[in-house]
Design a protein around this motif. Structure first.
Motif, mmCIF file in Angstrom:
data_model
loop_
_atom_site.group_PDB
_atom_site.id
_atom_site.type_symbol
_atom_site.label_atom_id
_atom_site.label_comp_id
_atom_site.label_asym_id
_atom_site.label_seq_id
_atom_site.Cartn_x
_atom_site.Cartn_y
_atom_site.Cartn_z
ATOM 1 N N GLN A 126 0.818 -1.214 0.000
ATOM 2 C CA GLN A 126 0.000 0.000 0.000
ATOM 3 C C GLN A 126 0.857 1.271 0.000
ATOM 4 O OE1 GLN A 126 -3.836 -0.071 0.429
ATOM 5 N NE2 GLN A 126 -4.075 -1.498 2.135
ATOM 6 N N THR A 127 1.936 1.237 -0.751
ATOM 7 C CA THR A 127 2.777 2.430 -0.917
ATOM 8 C C THR A 127 2.848 2.862 -2.386
ATOM 9 O OG1 THR A 127 4.816 1.132 -1.202
ATOM 10 C CG2 THR A 127 4.221 1.765 1.055
ATOM 11 N N SER A 128 1.910 2.400 -3.213
ATOM 12 C CA SER A 128 2.049 2.573 -4.664
ATOM 13 C C SER A 128 1.819 4.002 -5.143
ATOM 14 C CB SER A 128 1.091 1.642 -5.406
ATOM 15 O OG SER A 128 -0.245 2.110 -5.328
ATOM 16 N N ALA A 161 -7.961 15.998 -2.816
ATOM 17 C CA ALA A 161 -6.887 15.705 -3.775
ATOM 18 C C ALA A 161 -5.514 15.902 -3.139
ATOM 19 C CB ALA A 161 -7.045 16.568 -5.017
ATOM 20 N N ARG A 162 -5.154 15.009 -2.239
ATOM 21 C CA ARG A 162 -3.819 15.069 -1.645
ATOM 22 C C ARG A 162 -2.755 14.978 -2.730
ATOM 23 N NH1 ARG A 162 -0.347 11.269 -1.003
ATOM 24 N NH2 ARG A 162 -1.843 9.570 -1.253
ATOM 25 N N PRO A 163 -1.731 15.839 -2.688
ATOM 26 C CA PRO A 163 -0.654 15.734 -3.690
ATOM 27 C C PRO A 163 0.013 14.363 -3.607
ATOM 28 C CG PRO A 163 -0.521 17.817 -2.511
ATOM 29 C CD PRO A 163 -1.529 16.985 -1.791
ATOM 30 N N LEU A 164 0.203 13.732 -4.747
ATOM 31 C CA LEU A 164 0.807 12.407 -4.784
ATOM 32 C C LEU A 164 2.314 12.479 -4.569
ATOM 33 C CD1 LEU A 164 -1.116 10.795 -7.763
ATOM 34 C CD2 LEU A 164 -1.455 10.374 -5.332
ATOM 35 N N GLN A 165 2.847 11.424 -3.965
ATOM 36 C CA GLN A 165 4.274 11.307 -3.740
ATOM 37 C C GLN A 165 4.865 10.297 -4.736
ATOM 38 O OE1 GLN A 165 5.477 13.412 -1.309
ATOM 39 N NE2 GLN A 165 3.333 14.052 -1.166
ATOM 40 N N ARG A 166 6.158 10.165 -4.722
ATOM 41 C CA ARG A 166 6.804 9.162 -5.571
ATOM 42 C C ARG A 166 6.381 7.763 -5.104
ATOM 43 N NH1 ARG A 166 11.181 6.443 -4.349
ATOM 44 N NH2 ARG A 166 11.649 7.919 -2.668
ATOM 45 N N PRO A 167 6.003 6.871 -6.023
ATOM 46 C CA PRO A 167 5.639 5.507 -5.623
ATOM 47 C C PRO A 167 6.709 4.872 -4.741
ATOM 48 C CG PRO A 167 5.036 5.841 -7.903
ATOM 49 C CD PRO A 167 5.794 7.074 -7.476
ATOM 50 N N GLY A 168 6.252 4.297 -3.635
ATOM 51 C CA GLY A 168 7.156 3.672 -2.682
ATOM 52 C C GLY A 168 7.554 4.564 -1.528
ATOM 53 N N SER A 169 7.160 5.836 -1.565
ATOM 54 C CA SER A 169 7.618 6.775 -0.546
ATOM 55 C C SER A 169 6.525 7.206 0.421
ATOM 56 C CB SER A 169 8.213 8.027 -1.202
ATOM 57 O OG SER A 169 7.203 8.777 -1.868
ATOM 58 N N TYR A 170 5.276 6.734 0.225
ATOM 59 C CA TYR A 170 4.162 7.184 1.055
ATOM 60 C C TYR A 170 3.202 6.027 1.247
ATOM 61 C CZ TYR A 170 0.467 10.348 2.772
ATOM 62 O OH TYR A 170 -0.487 10.974 3.531
ATOM 63 N N TRP A 171 2.785 5.799 2.497
ATOM 64 C CA TRP A 171 1.858 4.697 2.802
ATOM 65 C C TRP A 171 0.447 5.237 2.962
ATOM 66 C CZ3 TRP A 171 -1.742 3.028 6.337
ATOM 67 C CH2 TRP A 171 -2.071 1.670 6.318
ATOM 68 N N GLU A 172 -0.500 4.583 2.278
ATOM 69 C CA GLU A 172 -1.895 4.981 2.435
ATOM 70 C C GLU A 172 -2.798 3.796 2.140
ATOM 71 O OE1 GLU A 172 -3.910 9.004 1.440
ATOM 72 O OE2 GLU A 172 -3.931 7.832 -0.412
ATOM 73 N N TYR A 173 -3.753 3.577 3.010
ATOM 74 C CA TYR A 173 -4.733 2.500 2.845
ATOM 75 C C TYR A 173 -5.747 2.954 1.806
ATOM 76 C CZ TYR A 173 -7.257 -1.588 4.691
ATOM 77 O OH TYR A 173 -7.851 -2.822 4.867
ATOM 78 N N ASN A 174 -5.746 2.295 0.638
ATOM 79 C CA ASN A 174 -6.541 2.801 -0.473
ATOM 80 C C ASN A 174 -7.148 1.635 -1.246
ATOM 81 O OD1 ASN A 174 -7.080 3.796 -3.275
ATOM 82 N ND2 ASN A 174 -6.328 5.727 -2.420
ATOM 83 N N ASP A 175 -8.471 1.498 -1.141
ATOM 84 C CA ASP A 175 -9.152 0.349 -1.747
ATOM 85 C C ASP A 175 -9.171 0.389 -3.273
ATOM 86 O OD1 ASP A 175 -9.682 -1.046 0.559
ATOM 87 O OD2 ASP A 175 -11.654 -0.160 0.880
ATOM 88 N N VAL A 176 -9.121 1.571 -3.859
ATOM 89 C CA VAL A 176 -9.091 1.648 -5.325
ATOM 90 C C VAL A 176 -7.783 1.050 -5.840
ATOM 91 C CG1 VAL A 176 -9.221 3.164 -7.333
ATOM 92 C CG2 VAL A 176 -10.567 3.694 -5.290
ATOM 93 N N ARG A 177 -6.692 1.367 -5.188
ATOM 94 C CA ARG A 177 -5.395 0.812 -5.600
ATOM 95 C C ARG A 177 -5.341 -0.694 -5.375
ATOM 96 N NH1 ARG A 177 -2.730 5.960 -2.664
ATOM 97 N NH2 ARG A 177 -3.086 7.441 -4.364
ATOM 98 N N ILE A 178 -6.004 -1.177 -4.331
ATOM 99 C CA ILE A 178 -6.091 -2.629 -4.110
ATOM 100 C C ILE A 178 -6.880 -3.281 -5.237
ATOM 101 C CG2 ILE A 178 -7.083 -4.402 -2.618
ATOM 102 C CD1 ILE A 178 -4.490 -3.246 -1.557
ATOM 103 N N ASN A 179 -7.956 -2.641 -5.663
ATOM 104 C CA ASN A 179 -8.726 -3.192 -6.777
ATOM 105 C C ASN A 179 -7.905 -3.196 -8.062
ATOM 106 O OD1 ASN A 179 -10.817 -3.531 -5.010
ATOM 107 N ND2 ASN A 179 -12.079 -1.865 -5.813
#
Length: 348
Positions: A126-128, A161-179
């Motif tokens: 969940q860091t994608s 709309a939280r500003p996105l970070q570089r993949p792998g650098s930020y942890w967030e529980y996100n069901d859309v990304r899991i899907n």
């Protein structure tokens, strides 16, 4: 043996979730989403009462409620996705979890400059920071989402709309990304994930035929000329995994046995260990399992414990130090530690 754990059983039964048993207005978590995404896309069904199973040293020692009833398990399905990723790794289908996803599954939303950096491990931890929409739901819906089990403080408003970070650098529980992970695994296997789960996990673990894993009305895709339904890693927008407490305990026992059931290695011991390795930026989380390394989930459970947790609340507690697997369905999430305390007292 049930009498030994009666205090723990009575405790969770006295703290049944406030969610309706009939799945009416207060059932589910999609209600917390900003419109128009606060609606169901897949089926749900009424729940049972508080139930559970406890295994100690490989043996079922007690059960209560309706342990054979298949109920929605919400985010515990995430761990089942991690198991399927393990099947793909163990069989050589998934080449390297550190590789960008688009290298093996092109054409499903991992090609742009930002998303091309997303690896399988990022999705599993969940860091994608993957950006996009999956079956009509944008990842933004779950930005700034905060769960009580994570150690980081809550910031922002869910859905902004939280500003996105570089993949792998930020942890967030996100069901859309899991899907999106589930969709990627579907394209990797090129078979419906429930079929793979049945063949590689359910049948070897001795599960009943009473479980089902359902997708959304709009989550059908064509692969190799065949129409397949992508299934979610939860029931945020309906669908997901319905499974019994007894079956969940059997899966937990397989993990406790380092991937083995009898003489069969269902998942490699290496993959089971990887599930439990802390994410370097979120040490409370492994690969789609919650870790107790900092005793954030339970002060009573050992720090080697790990938990599969679904909204509602349902959880599977695996404690290697105590050779314990415990499944609890439909209690208040804030009462997990109270249950663990009473089980530990019973085992002392």
């Amino acid at each position: 043996m049930t009498l030994q754990f009666q205090d723990a059983i009575d405790f969770v039964c006295a703290h049944e979730t406030s969610w309706s048993r009939e799945n009416l207005d207060n059932f589910g978590i999609h209600k917390a989403d900003p419109p128009p995404w606060n609606q169901l896309l897949g089926p749900i069904h009424p729940r049972g009462g508080v139930s559970g199973v406890i295994h100690v040293s490989g043996r079922k020692v007690c059960e209560w409620g309706e342990p054979q009833r298949a109920d929605l398990t919400f985010s515990i399905a995430k761990t089942y996705l991690a198991m399927l990723a393990g099947v793909a790794c163990d069989t050589g289908l998934l080449k390297d979890i550190h590789q960008p996803v688009h290298l093996q599954v092109p054409g499903i939303g991992f090609e742009d400059t930002h998303n091309a950096q997303v690896t399988w491990l990022h999705l599993l931890q969940q860091t994608s920071e993957w950006e996009g929409s999956c079956f009509g739901i944008p990842d933004q819906v779950d930005r700034y989402r905060h769960l009580q089990y994570q150690a980081t403080p809550a910031t922002g408003v869910k859905g902004e709309a939280r500003p996105l970070q570089r993949p792998g650098s930020y942890w967030e529980y996100n069901d859309v990304r899991i899907n999106q992970l589930a969709l990627a695994l579907l394209h990797l296997f090129r078979r419906p994930l429930p079929e793979v789960f049945k063949e590689r996990i359910a049948q070897p673990c001795g599960l009943s035929d009473n479980w089902k894993w359902e997708g959304y009305a709009n989550s059908w895709v064509d692969i190799d000329g065949l129409r397949m339904q992508s299934v979610p890693g939860g029931t945020h927008w309906g669908g997901g995994m319905s499974i019994s407490s007894v079956d969940q305990a059997l899966i937990g026992q397989m993990l406790l046995n380092k991937g083995r059931v009898g003489s069969r290695q269902v998942l490699s011991a290496d993959w089971v260990q990887k599930l439990q390795e802390p994410c370097n930026i979120a040490p409370w989380y492994g690969m789609l399992v919650w870790l107790n390394t900092q005793r954030d989930i339970s002060q009573a459970a050992s720090d080697s414990s790990y938990f599969c947790i679904g909204a509602g609340t349902s959880f599977v507690w695996t404690d290697p130090e105590k050779e314990l697997v415990a499944v609890v369905r439909w209690t208040e999430g804030s009462q997990i530690n109270g249950f663990c305390e009473r089980v530990c007292e019973a085992l002392a």
